[in-house]
Design an enzyme around this catalytic site. Structure first.
Site, PDB file in Angstrom:
ATOM      1  N   HIS A 191       0.894   5.016   1.658  1.00 22.03           N
ATOM      2  CA  HIS A 191       0.206   5.792   2.687  1.00 22.03           C
ATOM      3  C   HIS A 191       0.848   7.172   2.752  1.00 22.03           C
ATOM      4  CE1 HIS A 191      -2.104   6.550   6.283  1.00 22.03           C
ATOM      5  NE2 HIS A 191      -1.018   7.017   6.847  1.00 22.03           N
TER       6      HIS A 191
ATOM      7  N   SER B 151       4.822   6.687   2.412  1.00 16.53           N
ATOM      8  CA  SER B 151       5.484   5.410   2.698  1.00 16.53           C
ATOM      9  C   SER B 151       4.830   4.301   1.881  1.00 16.53           C
ATOM     10  CB  SER B 151       5.324   5.036   4.175  1.00 16.53           C
ATOM     11  OG  SER B 151       5.758   6.080   5.029  1.00 16.53           O
TER      12      SER B 151
ATOM     13  N   ASN C 227       0.866  -1.189   0.000  1.00 15.10           N
ATOM     14  CA  ASN C 227       0.000   0.000   0.000  1.00 15.10           C
ATOM     15  C   ASN C 227       0.895   1.229   0.000  1.00 15.10           C
ATOM     16  OD1 ASN C 227      -2.394   1.597   0.330  1.00 15.10           O
ATOM     17  ND2 ASN C 227      -1.928   1.774   2.522  1.00 15.10           N
TER      18      ASN C 227
ATOM     19  N   ASP D  89      -2.163   0.152   8.241  1.00 17.25           N
ATOM     20  CA  ASP D  89      -0.946   0.918   7.925  1.00 17.25           C
ATOM     21  C   ASP D  89       0.252   0.439   8.758  1.00 17.25           C
ATOM     22  OD1 ASP D  89      -2.439   2.486   6.132  1.00 17.25           O
ATOM     23  OD2 ASP D  89      -3.046   3.849   7.729  1.00 17.25           O
TER      24      ASP D  89
HETATM   25  C1  GRF Z   1      -3.258   8.997  -2.002  1.00 16.20           C
HETATM   26  O1  GRF Z   1      -3.123  10.110  -1.175  1.00 16.20           O
HETATM   27  C2  GRF Z   1      -2.649   7.812  -1.335  1.00 16.20           C
HETATM   28  O2  GRF Z   1      -1.533   8.110  -0.556  1.00 16.20           O
HETATM   29  C3  GRF Z   1      -3.749   7.329  -0.442  1.00 16.20           C
HETATM   30  O3  GRF Z   1      -4.935   7.591  -1.147  1.00 16.20           O
HETATM   31  C4  GRF Z   1      -4.712   8.585  -2.127  1.00 16.20           C
HETATM   32  C5  GRF Z   1      -5.025   7.955  -3.441  1.00 16.20           C
HETATM   33  O4  GRF Z   1      -4.974   8.801  -4.518  1.00 16.20           O
HETATM   34  N1  GRF Z   1      -3.519   5.965  -0.081  1.00 16.20           N
HETATM   35  P1  GRF Z   1      -5.103   8.191  -5.988  1.00 16.20           P
HETATM   36  O5  GRF Z   1      -6.441   7.484  -6.086  1.00 16.20           O
HETATM   37  O6  GRF Z   1      -3.948   7.244  -6.194  1.00 16.20           O
HETATM   38  O7  GRF Z   1      -5.045   9.372  -6.911  1.00 16.20           O
END
Ligand code: GRF
Length: 188
Positions: free
Chosen positions: A109, A136, A107, A145
Site C-alpha cells: 500500500h 507499507s 499487499n 489496508d
Molecule cells: C502501486 O502504487 C501500489 O502501491 C498500489 O497499486 C499500485 C500498483 O502499481 N497497491 P503496479 O500495478 O504494481 O505497477
C-alpha cells in the site's frame, strides 16, 4: 523446496515484475506459480506470459462475487499456490476469501500505514503537510489496508511536491521493499 507464490494484479503490474525479479535472485525462498487478474487486458498478464509464468484471467462481469472468487481460488489452488501477494489488485476480497487464506495474503500500500488507508494517499499526505510519504507491506485481513505491517519504506516529501512526482519516487521504493519483505515472510 521453494514456496509457491500467486500474484493478483489489475493493471501494469510493476510490483508483480519486481516480485518476479526477486524470485529469480540467488537463494530466493519463493517462486511465482501464477499471475492472475480480474482484467484479461491487464498489461502485466501479457508480460508474465512472455516470461513463461502461468497466468489466469477471469473478468467478474456477469458473475456473482462468490462465483468470481471461486474461479480465482480454484486457479490458485490448481497452481499449487501457498501464499498470495496483491500487486495493484483493485478489488476488495470478500471476508470468506480472506478467511480461506488467513495469514497467507500480503499487499503493498502506498502510504505509511496506519496513515492514509484507501485511495489518493499521496495527495492526502501532501495536503496534510507530512514530512514523509512511503509504502507499507501488510498482511491482508477483512479490514481494508488494516492487517499487521511487515515492513515499510519512508520517502521524504519535497517542497512543491506533486502527488504524481511523489508516487513515482514511492513506487521505486515499493519495487525494492516488496520482494525483500515477501522473501523474509516466506522464509519464516
Ligand atoms: C502501486 O502504487 C501500489 O502501491 C498500489 O497499486 C499500485 C500498483 O502499481 N497497491 P503496479 O500495478 O504494481 O505497477
Amino acid at each position: 523446496m521453494k514456496r509457491k507464490l500467486g500474484i493478483l494484479i489489475s493493471g501494469r503490474g510493476s510490483n508483480m515484475q519486481a516480485l518476479v525479479a526477486g524470485s529469480r535472485a540467488p537463494g530466493s525462498p519463493y517462486e511465482v506459480a501464477l499471475v492472475a487478474s480480474d482484467k484479461p487486458e491487464a498489461p502485466g498478464l501479457a508480460w508474465a506470459a512472455e516470461q513463461g509464468i502461468a497466468t489466469f484471467a477471469q473478468s467478474p462481469k456477469g458473475m456473482s462475487k462468490p462465483e468470481y472468487e471461486a474461479a480465482i481460488d480454484a486457479a490458485l489452488r490448481n497452481a499449487g499456490v501457498e501464499a498470495i501477494a496483491l500487486a495493484g489488485y483493485m478489488r476488495l476480497l470478500s471476508d470468506a476469501f480472506v478467511a480461506r487464506w488467513r495469514g497467507r495474503i500480503v499487499n503493498i500500500h502506498p502510504s505509511l500505514l496506519p496513515l492514509y488507508k484507501g485511495l489518493d494517499t499521496h495527495a492526502r499526505a501532501i495536503a496534510a503537510g507530512e514530512s514523509h510519504g512511503g509504502c507499507s507491506v501488510h498482511i491482508v485481513t477483512e479490514e481494508l489496508d488494516g492487517g499487521d505491517v511487515l515492513g515499510q519504506a519512508r520517502v521524504p516529501i519535497l517542497p512543491g511536491d506533486t502527488p504524481a512526482a511523489l508516487a513515482e519516487r514511492v513506487l521505486a521504493e515499493e519495487h525494492k521493499l516488496y520482494p525483500r519483505i515477501v522473501a523474509e515472510w516466506l522464509s519464516r
